[in-house]
Design an enzyme around this catalytic site. Structure first.
Site, short mmCIF file in Angstrom:
data_model
loop_
_atom_site.label_atom_id
_atom_site.label_comp_id
_atom_site.label_asym_id
_atom_site.label_seq_id
_atom_site.Cartn_x
_atom_site.Cartn_y
_atom_site.Cartn_z
N LYS A 66 0.83 -1.22 0.00
CA LYS A 66 0.00 0.00 0.00
C LYS A 66 0.86 1.26 0.00
CE LYS A 66 -4.32 -1.73 1.83
NZ LYS A 66 -5.41 -1.60 2.78
N LYS A 82 -4.81 -11.12 -5.26
CA LYS A 82 -6.06 -11.42 -4.53
C LYS A 82 -7.15 -10.44 -4.92
CE LYS A 82 -6.15 -8.58 -0.46
NZ LYS A 82 -7.11 -8.29 0.54
N LYS A 103 -11.07 -4.95 -2.70
CA LYS A 103 -12.02 -3.85 -2.91
C LYS A 103 -11.34 -2.67 -3.58
CE LYS A 103 -13.89 -4.36 1.65
NZ LYS A 103 -12.78 -3.86 2.46
#
Ligand code: AQP
Length: 329
Positions: free
Chosen positions: A112, A193, A196
């Site tokens: 991130k 994966k 969202k």
């Protein structure tokens, strides 16, 4: 007394079938064997910028989806993290015993942080807040998808370090992964994966996607250059579609293998569409009922917070007294 489980979902983006198969479906089953607390972890969501009005809408939507996916608020507590102040307070107390190197090693942080121009401190400290969410309720078991395994390891390391320095305080939580669906991959990029926050229009199947959209996304899912299903040589895209089918249908390995071996990809995909549409239909129906009655949802969230608050406060006070600082008056 039943052992306790705790788990959570961030109220960001649209909940997808990875969240359902990796977490929510499992929770709905486990809630009868455990004292269960399921959190909408909004303090985690704000580690990256969220539009305030949209975040508030997503918190309610996530809570409604928990119930639509089978969480029974009479059986389980559905807790909005920010409604129980002890989560944030315990996170600070645990931050003070956590070496920064432990946090910098987290792969989710590294992924991130690489996408941000300026990395907020909250993003680095996120796993300590997650440790606080779990340890504040002295949870015995944490049912999550495989992507959270590293954070669970860290939670145990933090608990062990605190216990060793200040005396036995925290229960050591175990990770519990589902047998099928622990890691659902993106339909467009089956090496990553399903998430969202991913942007591709065909990446994930939202729990509220209508059947026509589900069909469109699955029919466009990435496969490989084989003409038909071959269990020996299939690539990650085909394996992912089969996992999704198996998790929704509940078929065992032998039935899946004999049904799909040699089936052309177009037919495989049609089977997956049917299984997903059938699995999501009752969830979407229940969701529509819940959102039609906002007072019901507000009542569930208030009662759940009131139910868990005394326990959370007791843990925070225990930790503060172990540290030698004042507890709340
Ligand atoms: N693809 C997945 N397969 C199986 N389980 C999954 N979970 C998430 N993705 C998968 C599980 O769902 C729970 C909630 O996780 P989350 O709120 O972090 O969901 P996310 O989709 O991972 O959300 P984000 O915002 O997109 O996060 P990043 O950017 O980190 O991927 C957890 O139990 C998780 O294991």
């Amino acid at each position: 007394m039943k052992p306790r489980i705790l788990s959570g979902v961030q109220p960001t983006g649209n909940l997808h079938i990875g969240n359902y198969l990796g977490a929510l479906k499992n929770w709905a089953k486990l809630q009868y064997d455990y004292e269960s607390i399921f959190c909408i972890v909004d303090l985690h969501a704000i580690t990256v910028y969220q539009d305030p009005a949209e975040l508030r809408r997503k918190i309610d939507q996530t809570a409604a989806l928990f119930i639509a996916c089978g969480i029974d608020p009479k059986q389980s507590s559905v807790v909005v993290q920010s409604m129980v102040p002890g989560h944030a307070e315990l996170a600070w107390l645990l931050t003070c015993v956590t070496p920064v190197g432990w946090l910098e090693r987290m792969t989710q942080y590294k992924d991130k942080a690489a996408k941000q121009e300026s990395v907020g401190t909250g993003l680095l400290c996120y796993p300590v807040l997650m440790a606080a969410d779990i340890l504040i309720y002295q949870a015995n078991c944490v049912p999550v998808g495989d992507d959270q395994s590293q954070h669970l390891e860290l939670t145990r390391d933090i608990a062990q370090r605190f216990n060793a320095a200040y005396g036995e305080t925290f229960v050591m939580p175990e990770t519990r992964l589902p047998t099928v669906g622990a890691r659902v991959m993106g339909l467009d990029e089956p090496e990553k994966k399903m998430s969202k926050s991913a942007e591709g229009p065909n990446h994930s199947i939202g729990l509220l996607d209508p059947p026509s959209l589900i069909k469109k996304k699955i029919m466009r899912a990435t496969t490989d250059s084989n003409p038909a299903v071959d269990f020996e040589t299939m690539g990650p895209g085909v394996a992912n579609l089969i996992t999704i089918f198996q998790a929704f249908s509940g078929w065992d390995d032998a039935s899946v293998k004999s049904h799909f071996s040699g089936l052309r990809y177009g037919d495989l995909k049609k089977n997956v569409v049917e299984a997903v549409v059938a699995g999501l239909e009752p969830i979407q129906h229940k969701y529509a009922e819940i959102v039609a009655d906002p007072a019901y949802l507000r009542g569930v969230l208030r009662e759940s917070a009131e139910r868990v608050m005394p326990f959370a406060n007791a843990t925070v006070n225990l930790v503060k007294s172990r540290l030698g600082i004042y507890t709340a008056a």
